[in-house]
Write an enzyme that holds these catalytic residues in place. Structure first.
Site, mmCIF file in Angstrom:
data_model
loop_
_atom_site.group_PDB
_atom_site.id
_atom_site.type_symbol
_atom_site.label_atom_id
_atom_site.label_comp_id
_atom_site.label_asym_id
_atom_site.label_seq_id
_atom_site.Cartn_x
_atom_site.Cartn_y
_atom_site.Cartn_z
ATOM 1 N N ASP A 158 34.227 37.951 38.723
ATOM 2 C CA ASP A 158 35.254 37.128 38.090
ATOM 3 C C ASP A 158 35.400 35.905 38.980
ATOM 4 O O ASP A 158 36.069 35.960 40.015
ATOM 5 C CB ASP A 158 36.575 37.912 38.006
ATOM 6 C CG ASP A 158 37.661 37.102 37.317
ATOM 7 O OD1 ASP A 158 37.335 36.319 36.411
ATOM 8 O OD2 ASP A 158 38.835 37.249 37.704
ATOM 9 N N GLU A 210 31.750 35.991 34.395
ATOM 10 C CA GLU A 210 32.592 35.491 33.306
ATOM 11 C C GLU A 210 32.126 34.105 32.888
ATOM 12 O O GLU A 210 31.883 33.244 33.729
ATOM 13 C CB GLU A 210 34.059 35.441 33.746
ATOM 14 C CG GLU A 210 34.980 35.113 32.582
ATOM 15 C CD GLU A 210 36.436 35.049 33.001
ATOM 16 O OE1 GLU A 210 36.997 36.091 33.353
ATOM 17 O OE2 GLU A 210 37.006 33.945 32.980
ATOM 18 N N ASP A 243 42.029 39.948 39.717
ATOM 19 C CA ASP A 243 40.650 39.447 39.734
ATOM 20 C C ASP A 243 39.656 40.575 39.993
ATOM 21 O O ASP A 243 38.546 40.574 39.469
ATOM 22 C CB ASP A 243 40.487 38.376 40.816
ATOM 23 C CG ASP A 243 41.606 37.371 40.790
ATOM 24 O OD1 ASP A 243 41.414 36.279 40.271
ATOM 25 O OD2 ASP A 243 42.714 37.700 41.282
#
Lengths: 185, 185
Positions: A7, A68, A141
């Site tokens: 992430d 991501e 996260d």
């Protein structure tokens, strides 16, 4: 299949390793956050992210890195940091010849909670349940990185089938083209 | 002062090396473009950019790398590629301990043409004149990379004076604070 989920972020870059196959219980191998100081220059921060990602790749030797997919619809400054950190993650993976898969935040949310608009708490709760953890990974996260890895493992069979279908279709078109060219005009 | 200018992009990443100091004629040492195939995956493309930038750093050993500051006001897809390529350039520089300077497109245009809204042709013409070249460097990305390096060399004295003034001011404040704390209350 062992996947490192990333992430991306300059201040907190979530990382999580999940092993398993679709349809079977998944196992978390590791989770954490690569941090760089918010008051440092971007160059040294990117070096910090690179060092952190390399350590995770060395330690867990994943087969694939799921990152991501960054959109620029959010705050300009945040997006730039996210894009830069994700570039470093993709670079580290590709340098080792590892495939990189990108998933959008809504794909990830939909995969683990059933809704593309789920909130952080819901994602954290489902990650905890799916990986049979005693508590949600923190910060968010870290949980998001695990969710990315889970999303990839679950979507991979469908994506592979899709790729196979596309390849099959291309092959048939090529054969048809070749056959039509072979005919006398 | 020897500066590598980088006009970041995934398909064409302009690179140019300029040597000189403000107020004296400048010299171009090299100019070129690092290209990666538009149909390749982002990971391998970033590896290609990294390899290209490393070659330029090895060959010309600049003291500083000037990179175009990316804004997200443009097309979303382009901005992401630009942000990713600039992250790789910054990473390569910082990994060697080289300082990275960011300049906005309008700063660069204003530095070399006198107008922040100059077009590509004007920038190319001025780069050609300032570096005493026989023809404008092509493609435009290569000329832009040289313009970035020129911009940095010309702005550096002002930036250094500004940094010195800020440092001086901080020092005086620290001394004043120290003096006031030293006094009995």
């Amino acid at each position: 299949m062992r996947v490192l989920g990333v992430d991306p972020g300059l201040t907190r870059c979530g990382v999580g390793v999940v092993e398993g196959v679709a349809g079977r219980p998944l196992t978390m191998l590791g989770v954490g956050v690569v941090r760089t100081p918010a008051d440092a220059d971007t160059g040294p921060r990117l070096v910090g992210i690179e060092r952190g990602i390399e350590e995770w790749l060395d330690r867990y030797e994943p087969e694939l890195v799921a990152v991501e997919r960054v959109f620029s619809q959010h705050n300009v400054r945040t997006v730039m940091g996210t894009a830069q950190a994700s570039a470093v993650a993709m670079l580290c993976a590709a340098r080792r010849g590892l495939p990189v898969a990108l998933h959008t935040p809504s794909e990830v949310k939909a995969a683990v909670t059933g809704s593309g608009r789920a909130d952080k708490a819901q994602v954290g709760a489902m990650v905890t349940r799916l990986l049979r953890l005693s508590a949600p990974p923190k910060p968010a996260d870290a949980a998001d990185a695990l969710a990315l890895a889970i999303c990839h493992i679950w979507r991979a069979p469908a994506q592979n089938r899709l790729q196979q279908a596309v390849a099959q279709n291309r092959l048939q078109q090529a054969i048809a083209l070749h056959a039509s060219k072979g005919r006398p005009s």
